[in-house]
Write a protein that holds these residues in place. Structure first.
Motif, short mmCIF file in Angstrom:
data_model
loop_
_atom_site.label_atom_id
_atom_site.label_comp_id
_atom_site.label_asym_id
_atom_site.label_seq_id
_atom_site.Cartn_x
_atom_site.Cartn_y
_atom_site.Cartn_z
N ARG A 2 0.84 -1.18 0.00
CA ARG A 2 0.00 0.00 0.00
C ARG A 2 0.88 1.24 0.00
O ARG A 2 1.99 1.24 0.55
N HIS A 39 -4.31 5.64 0.21
CA HIS A 39 -4.85 5.89 1.55
C HIS A 39 -4.24 7.15 2.15
O HIS A 39 -3.21 7.65 1.68
N ASP A 77 -8.67 5.13 1.00
CA ASP A 77 -8.93 4.52 2.29
C ASP A 77 -8.33 5.39 3.39
O ASP A 77 -7.49 6.27 3.12
N ALA A 79 -6.74 5.60 7.47
CA ALA A 79 -6.27 5.13 8.78
C ALA A 79 -6.38 6.30 9.74
O ALA A 79 -6.03 7.43 9.39
N ALA A 127 -15.35 3.24 12.35
CA ALA A 127 -15.59 1.91 11.80
C ALA A 127 -16.87 1.85 10.98
O ALA A 127 -17.07 0.91 10.20
N PRO A 130 -16.88 2.27 5.33
CA PRO A 130 -16.25 1.10 4.72
C PRO A 130 -14.82 1.33 4.25
O PRO A 130 -14.07 0.37 4.03
N ASN A 131 -14.41 2.59 4.08
CA ASN A 131 -13.05 2.87 3.61
C ASN A 131 -12.06 3.10 4.75
O ASN A 131 -10.91 3.45 4.51
N THR A 132 -12.48 2.92 6.01
CA THR A 132 -11.54 2.96 7.13
C THR A 132 -10.96 1.57 7.34
O THR A 132 -11.70 0.59 7.40
N PHE A 133 -9.64 1.48 7.43
CA PHE A 133 -9.02 0.17 7.53
C PHE A 133 -8.15 -0.02 8.77
O PHE A 133 -7.82 -1.16 9.13
N ALA A 134 -7.74 1.06 9.43
CA ALA A 134 -6.81 0.91 10.56
C ALA A 134 -7.02 2.03 11.56
O ALA A 134 -7.45 3.13 11.21
N LEU A 178 -11.30 -3.45 12.35
CA LEU A 178 -10.17 -2.64 11.92
C LEU A 178 -8.86 -3.19 12.47
O LEU A 178 -8.83 -3.85 13.52
N LEU A 179 -7.77 -2.90 11.76
CA LEU A 179 -6.44 -3.16 12.31
C LEU A 179 -6.24 -2.23 13.50
O LEU A 179 -6.44 -1.01 13.40
#
Length: 405
Positions: A2, A39, A77, A79, A127, A130-134, A178-179
């Protein structure tokens, strides 16, 4: 791999949360799209979002929601960091942790409970997108424990383990999908007095996070164009991997940049190329996130001079030559054949016998052994004494150790 940027708003810097303008954020994200980023890492200011230990600002949460929505509309995305904490030499602690309400943020139970509630609330809110990952606990909060800090919050390594468990647990309770991460600056690698250790970096949270800055003495000692300067980020990645007990754990190079206080303009392009190329060849690299998106505006005072020129985009919204260079370096790295980790040289590390974290620091005994090997063509794997992951490592070991360097 990424690729993203740490988002520093062009108008108002991180103070934009108190004077929020969604149109300006949209313009920033349009420019970031021109870097080829997938991101952004965003930074809610802790005292703005949690002005009281029992209160999280609804208005601030709405602004954060809009930032994440705007990113998603542009294919980015997100973080999110929780505790800011510390950013670009400025501290942002809420008023209920300072002065008459002074509490140790890592030790005081009331402070810990309030912080955990905040992180869980914030995590639950982000959370929903949908585009939040960490979600990272905070930006380099280990600097608050350091002896160099003018107003430290001291803690033992055991207390830090407990604190991280509470903070990561709060994030997972609010956002189980999420991470959940934490991030340290490099004192955790190199400073024996730092209670946040490499074991914390490599074993708590869902990824190991690396923040690499060559103004830590690396570029000053070896020079802006030295192999060691361009290899520093990769070296930190390999040290983090050595301390991991999960062999499949990913590593995120979450901060790196080209600071002009140690890199003259002529050195920047090759520094970018060399750093990105070596990082991209690291096994299990999750991603690379450049610091930062935009230069700090000259209208804002009292920043260290280097902060005004760290961006890939200038304060007027134009992509800078180094922004183009980073984009091209990442594109080239993604096209290159992945490195073959098998057969890599191995170098042994026994921290107790080899001199502790001082030996890992730029110019230390282990550092020197590692860089001598890496300069000969391949970055070695580091085999940590008494780490069960390495107990049956069948790769041939280089003769000698850091103690022999």
């Amino acid at each position: 791999m990424r690729f993203g940027v740490n988002y520093t708003p062009r108008v108002g810097w991180f103070h934009h949360w108190t004077d929020f303008d969604a149109d300006e954020v949209a313009r920033d994200f349009d420019a970031i799209g021109g870097l080829g980023a997938d991101h952004v890492r965003v930074f809610p200011l802790w005292p703005v979002f949690q002005p009281n230990p029992t209160t999280v600002s609804a208005a601030a949460l709405r602004a954060l929601d809009r930032v994440i929505e705007l990113a998603g509309e542009r294919g980015l995305d997100v973080a999110v960091d929780g505790l800011q904490g510390h950013l670009s030499s400025f501290d942002f602690l809420p008023s209920w942790l300072v002065s008459w309400h002074r509490r140790n943020m890592f030790v005081d139970e009331d402070a810990i409970s309030a912080t955990a509630r905040y992180l869980e609330t914030l995590a639950r809110a982000v959370a929903a997108h949908p585009n939040t990952f960490a979600f990272t606990v905070g930006n380099e909060v280990n600097q608050f424990t350091g002896t160099v800090h003018p107003d430290p919050h001291p803690a033992t390594s055991g207390q830090i383990t407990t604190w991280l468990d509470r903070m990561l647990g709060a994030i997972r309770a609010g956002a189980p999908g999420l991470l959940a991460l934490h991030a340290c600056y490099d004192a955790s690698w190199y400073d024996e007095t730092q209670p946040f250790t490499l074991e914390h970096v490599a074993r708590q949270g869902d990824l190991s996070v690396v923040h690499s800055w060559v103004f830590n003495g690396t570029a000053q000692r070896f020079g802006p164009d030295a192999f060691e300067t361009r290899a520093h980020a990769r070296y930190m990645v390999e040290l983090a991997r050595a301390f991991q007990t999960d062999p499949g754990r990913g590593i995120w190079a979450q901060e790196l940049g080209a600071p002009r206080n140690v890199l003259p303009d002529a050195s920047v392009p090759d520094f970018i190329d060399g750093t990105v190329e070596q990082l991209a060849q690291a096994p299990d690299l999750f991603g690379l996130t450049w610091w930062c998106s935009h230069d700090v505006s000259r209208a804002l005072g009292d920043f260290p001079e280097l902060e005004y020129d760290l961006g890939l985009i200038d304060e007027h919204g134009r992509i800078k030559p180094e922004g183009v260079r980073v984009r091209e370096a990442v594109e080239a790295a993604r096209k290159a054949a992945p490195a073959d980790a098998s057969g890599a040289p191995v170098i042994d590390l026994d921290p107790a016998a080899d001199g502790g974290r001082a030996a890992l620091a730029p110019g230390g005994a282990f550092w020197t052994s590692y860089m001598d090997q890496a300069r000969r063509g391949r970055h070695p794997r580091i085999r940590l004494a008494e780490n069960p992951v390495h107990a049956h490592d069948a790769v041939p070991v280089q003769e000698g150790s850091a103690a022999d360097a």
